[in-house]
Design an enzyme around this catalytic site. Structure first.
Site, PDB file in Angstrom:
ATOM      1  N   HIS A   3      48.129 108.365  80.179  1.00  0.00           N
ATOM      2  CA  HIS A   3      48.092 109.785  79.151  1.00  0.00           C
ATOM      3  C   HIS A   3      46.847 110.324  79.022  1.00  0.00           C
ATOM      4  O   HIS A   3      46.593 111.293  79.465  1.00  0.00           O
ATOM      5  CB  HIS A   3      48.690 109.481  77.763  1.00  0.00           C
ATOM      6  CG  HIS A   3      50.131 109.136  77.924  1.00  0.00           C
ATOM      7  ND1 HIS A   3      51.208 109.904  77.361  1.00  0.00           N
ATOM      8  CD2 HIS A   3      50.940 107.914  78.326  1.00  0.00           C
ATOM      9  CE1 HIS A   3      52.433 109.155  77.383  1.00  0.00           C
ATOM     10  NE2 HIS A   3      52.154 108.251  78.262  1.00  0.00           N
ATOM     11  N   ASP A  43      49.260 115.880  73.584  1.00  0.00           N
ATOM     12  CA  ASP A  43      49.985 115.033  74.523  1.00  0.00           C
ATOM     13  C   ASP A  43      51.728 115.305  73.921  1.00  0.00           C
ATOM     14  O   ASP A  43      51.888 115.192  72.627  1.00  0.00           O
ATOM     15  CB  ASP A  43      49.933 113.503  74.425  1.00  0.00           C
ATOM     16  CG  ASP A  43      50.535 112.802  75.386  1.00  0.00           C
ATOM     17  OD1 ASP A  43      51.725 112.586  75.419  1.00  0.00           O
ATOM     18  OD2 ASP A  43      50.068 112.299  76.425  1.00  0.00           O
TER      19      ASP A  43
END
Length: 457
Positions: free
Chosen positions: A26, A126
Site C-alpha cells: 500500500h 489509502d
C-alpha cells in the site's frame, strides 16, 4: 499522546495531506504516486508513524522542501502486539485493527489542520482507511481522494457483491465511493471496462483514474537499496549471480510478497519441485511473522539440507530482495507468485511470465484477469493452505523457461502496452496530469472562497 513531530511546508494552492496505510503493498505505490504529484508541482505533507518514516526517505531526498513528514506516535490497540506499526509483521486478519488504531489520530489531525496557517486543501488517503478519512475530510470541509492499491476488477467485484465482504471492508469500500475521486494503480488498456463501470454505477462522477503501473521512486544506484531492509544476500551479489547465467529467460524467480508466509508442507513442495526440475532459481523467503495464524509456528522453514543440495543451481534469499531489478534482468524468465497486484504489475512491466498461486484478498481476481482473460499468466495452484504437487510444479518450472510459450508472448505484448501507458502522452501519464490538476484546483477554489469571505467582512 506524546508530542507530534512536524516540519512545516510552504503555502500554495497545491498543498495536500497524504495518509498511507502501513503495508508495503500500500505505502510503496502511494509514495510512487506522491512522487509523480510532486513532479507536477504539488506540495505534500505525509502523515506517518515513527517506524514507517523510512518509507519517505527517497521522496525527502528528491523533493525537499516540497514534501514534509507529519509524524504521530502509533496509537495503542488491545489486539496489536506492542511495537508493531506495519502489516508485514502480522497476518491479514489484523488489518482492521491497524486501521482502527490509526483512526485514533482523527482528532489529533483535526487539531493539527486547524493550527496551520496554510493547511492542506485536500486529503489523499489509502482506500482501506476510508472508514475514517472520508469523514475527516468532510469535517475539515476539504475533499478526500482515495488511492486504490488493488486492481480494478477486484474492487468492482467487491463493491458489486458487498455480502462477500466482512463488515469492516464493506464499510471502507462503501465510504470510498463517497470520496471526491478514486486513483487506481492500473491502466486503461488493461481494465477500461471495469473502470467505466465503477465510474457509472458507484462513484457517480468522472473522477476515476487509472495511473499505473506507477514507476518506482529511484534514488542512488538503480534504487537498489532505497526500499530494502535486512537481507541475507546483498543486492549486488544477487545481480552478479544473475549476470553469470548464460541463457536468457532461464531463471525462475519465486516470491510471495511481504504478507504471505508458506507453511512447512508448502515450503517442502516448492523445494522438492526446484530440486526435481533442475532449473536455475532465486527464492525469496519472507521472515516469519511476529504472530502466526492457526498455531502455525513452522512458517517459512527451508527444508533441512536444501540449500546445500542446490548450491550453484540457485539462491535462497532470506529477508528483503531487489524484486523489480531481478524481474527486469535478462536471465529471468518466469515468476512464481501469489499474484498480489504490485507484484503482478512489476512482472508486467518486466515482461516476465507469471506462474500464479492466488491465496487471499484480490489475488483471485488478478489471476482470473491475467491468466483466464488476458492469457499472460499460468494458473499453478489455488488457496492459502493448498500444497502444490511437487512433480507437476517441477514440470511447470521447466516449461516456464521455454521461450516460445504463448503466455510468454502475451506477457511481452502486455509489457509494451503498460510501458506505453506510463510514458509521456500515454493514458496513465495523462491521468496523472488530471489528478494533479484536480488537486491543484481544490487549492484554487479554497483561495477564492477565502477571498470572498474576507471581502464580505
Amino acid at each position: 499522546m506524546s508530542e507530534v513531530k512536524y516540519s512545516g511546508t510552504g503555502a500554495g494552492g497545491g498543498h495536500i495531506c497524504i495518509i498511507p496505510f502501513p503495508a508495503c503493498g500500500h505505502i510503496l505505490p502511494l509514495m510512487d504516486l506522491t512522487h509523480q504529484l510532486l513532479l507536477r508541482g504539488l506540495t505534500v505533507t505525509i502523515m506517518v508513524t515513527p517506524k514507517n518514516l523510512s518509507y519517505l526517505n527517497p521522496l525527502l531526498a528528491l523533493h525537499s522542501p516540497n514534501v514534509k513528514p507529519l509524524v504521530f506516535p502509533f496509537p495503542s490497540h488491545p489486539s496489536l502486539p506492542h511495537g508493531v506499526e506495519q502489516m508485514q509483521d502480522l497476518p491479514i486478519s489484523f488489518l482492521p485493527d491497524i486501521v482502527n488504531a490509526l483512526g485514533k489520530l482523527y482528532h489529533p489531525l483535526v487539531q493539527w489542520f486547524r493550527a496551520q496557517q496554510s493547511p492542506p486543501v485536500a486529503i489523499l488517503s489509502d482506500i482501506v482507511l476510508s472508514s475514517w478519512t472520508v469523514n475527516l475530510a468532510s469535517h475539515l470541509n476539504i475533499p478526500n481522494i482515495c488511492f486504490v492499491p488493488f486492481n480494478v476488477a477486484a474492487v468492482y467485484f467487491w463493491i458489486s457483491t458487498p455480502s462477500f465482504l466482512l463488515p469492516f471492508y464493506r464499510e471502507a469500500f462503501t465510504m470510498s465511493m463517497q470520496s471526491e475521486g478514486l486513483v487506481f494503480n492500473s491502466f486503461k488498456e488493461l481494465e477500461s471496462t471495469k473502470l467505466g463501470l465503477i465510474k457509472e454505477k458507484f462513484a457517480k462522477h468522472c473522477r476515476v483514474w487509472g495511473v499505473g503501473p506507477l514507476p518506482p521512486v529511484k534514488v542512488g544506484d538503480e534504487g537498489l537499496n532505497e526500499r530494502g531492509g535486512a537481507t541475507s544476500i546483498p543486492p549486488d551479489q544477487v545481480i552478479s549471480w544473475l549476470d553469470s547465467c548464460k541463457v536468457d529467460k532461464s531463471v525462475v524467480y519465486i516470491g510471495f510478497g511481504t504478507q504471505i508466509t508458506l507453511t512447512k508442507h508448502q515450503m517442502k513442495a516448492v523445494a522438492s519441485a526446484l530440486e526435481e526440475s533442475g532449473v536455475r532459481f532465486i527464492w525469496a523467503v519472507k521472515e516469519p511473522m511476529k504472530r502466526a495464524e492457526d498455531g502455525d509456528d513452522d512458517q517459512s522453514l527451508i527444508p533441512h539440507g536444501f540449500e546445500d543440495r542446490v548450491k550453484g543451481q540457485g539462491l535462497v534469499i532470506k529477508g528483503w530482495v531487489p524484486q523489480l531489478t531481478i524481474l527486469k534482468h535478462r536471465a529471468v524468465g518466469s515468476y512464481f507468485t501469489h499474484c498480489g497486484w504490485n507484484s503482478a504489475l512489476e512482472a508486467i512491466v518486466a515482461g516476465v511470465l507469471l506462474l500464479a498461486w492466488p491465496m487471499q484478498a484480490d489475488h483471485f481476481q488478478i489471476t482470473r484477469l491475467l491468466a483466464d482473460e488476458v492469457g499472460a499468466a499460468i494458473r499453478v495452484c489455488n488457496g492459502l493452505r493448498s500444497v502444490p504437487d511437487a512433480t507437476k510444479l517441477a514440470r511447470i518450472f521447466v516449461e516456464s523457461t521455454t521461450v516460445g510459450q504463448p503466455q510468454r508472448v502475451r506477457a511481452m505484448e502486455l509489457q509494451k502496452t503498460a510501458l506505453n501507458a506510463i510514458k509521456e502522452g500515454g493514458s496513465s501519464y495523462q491521468a496523472l496530469d488530471k489528478v494533479a490538476e484536480e488537486l491543484t484546483s481544490f487549492g484554487c477554489n479554497r483561495t477564492e472562497m477565502m477571498k470572498t469571505i474576507r471581502s464580505s467582512l
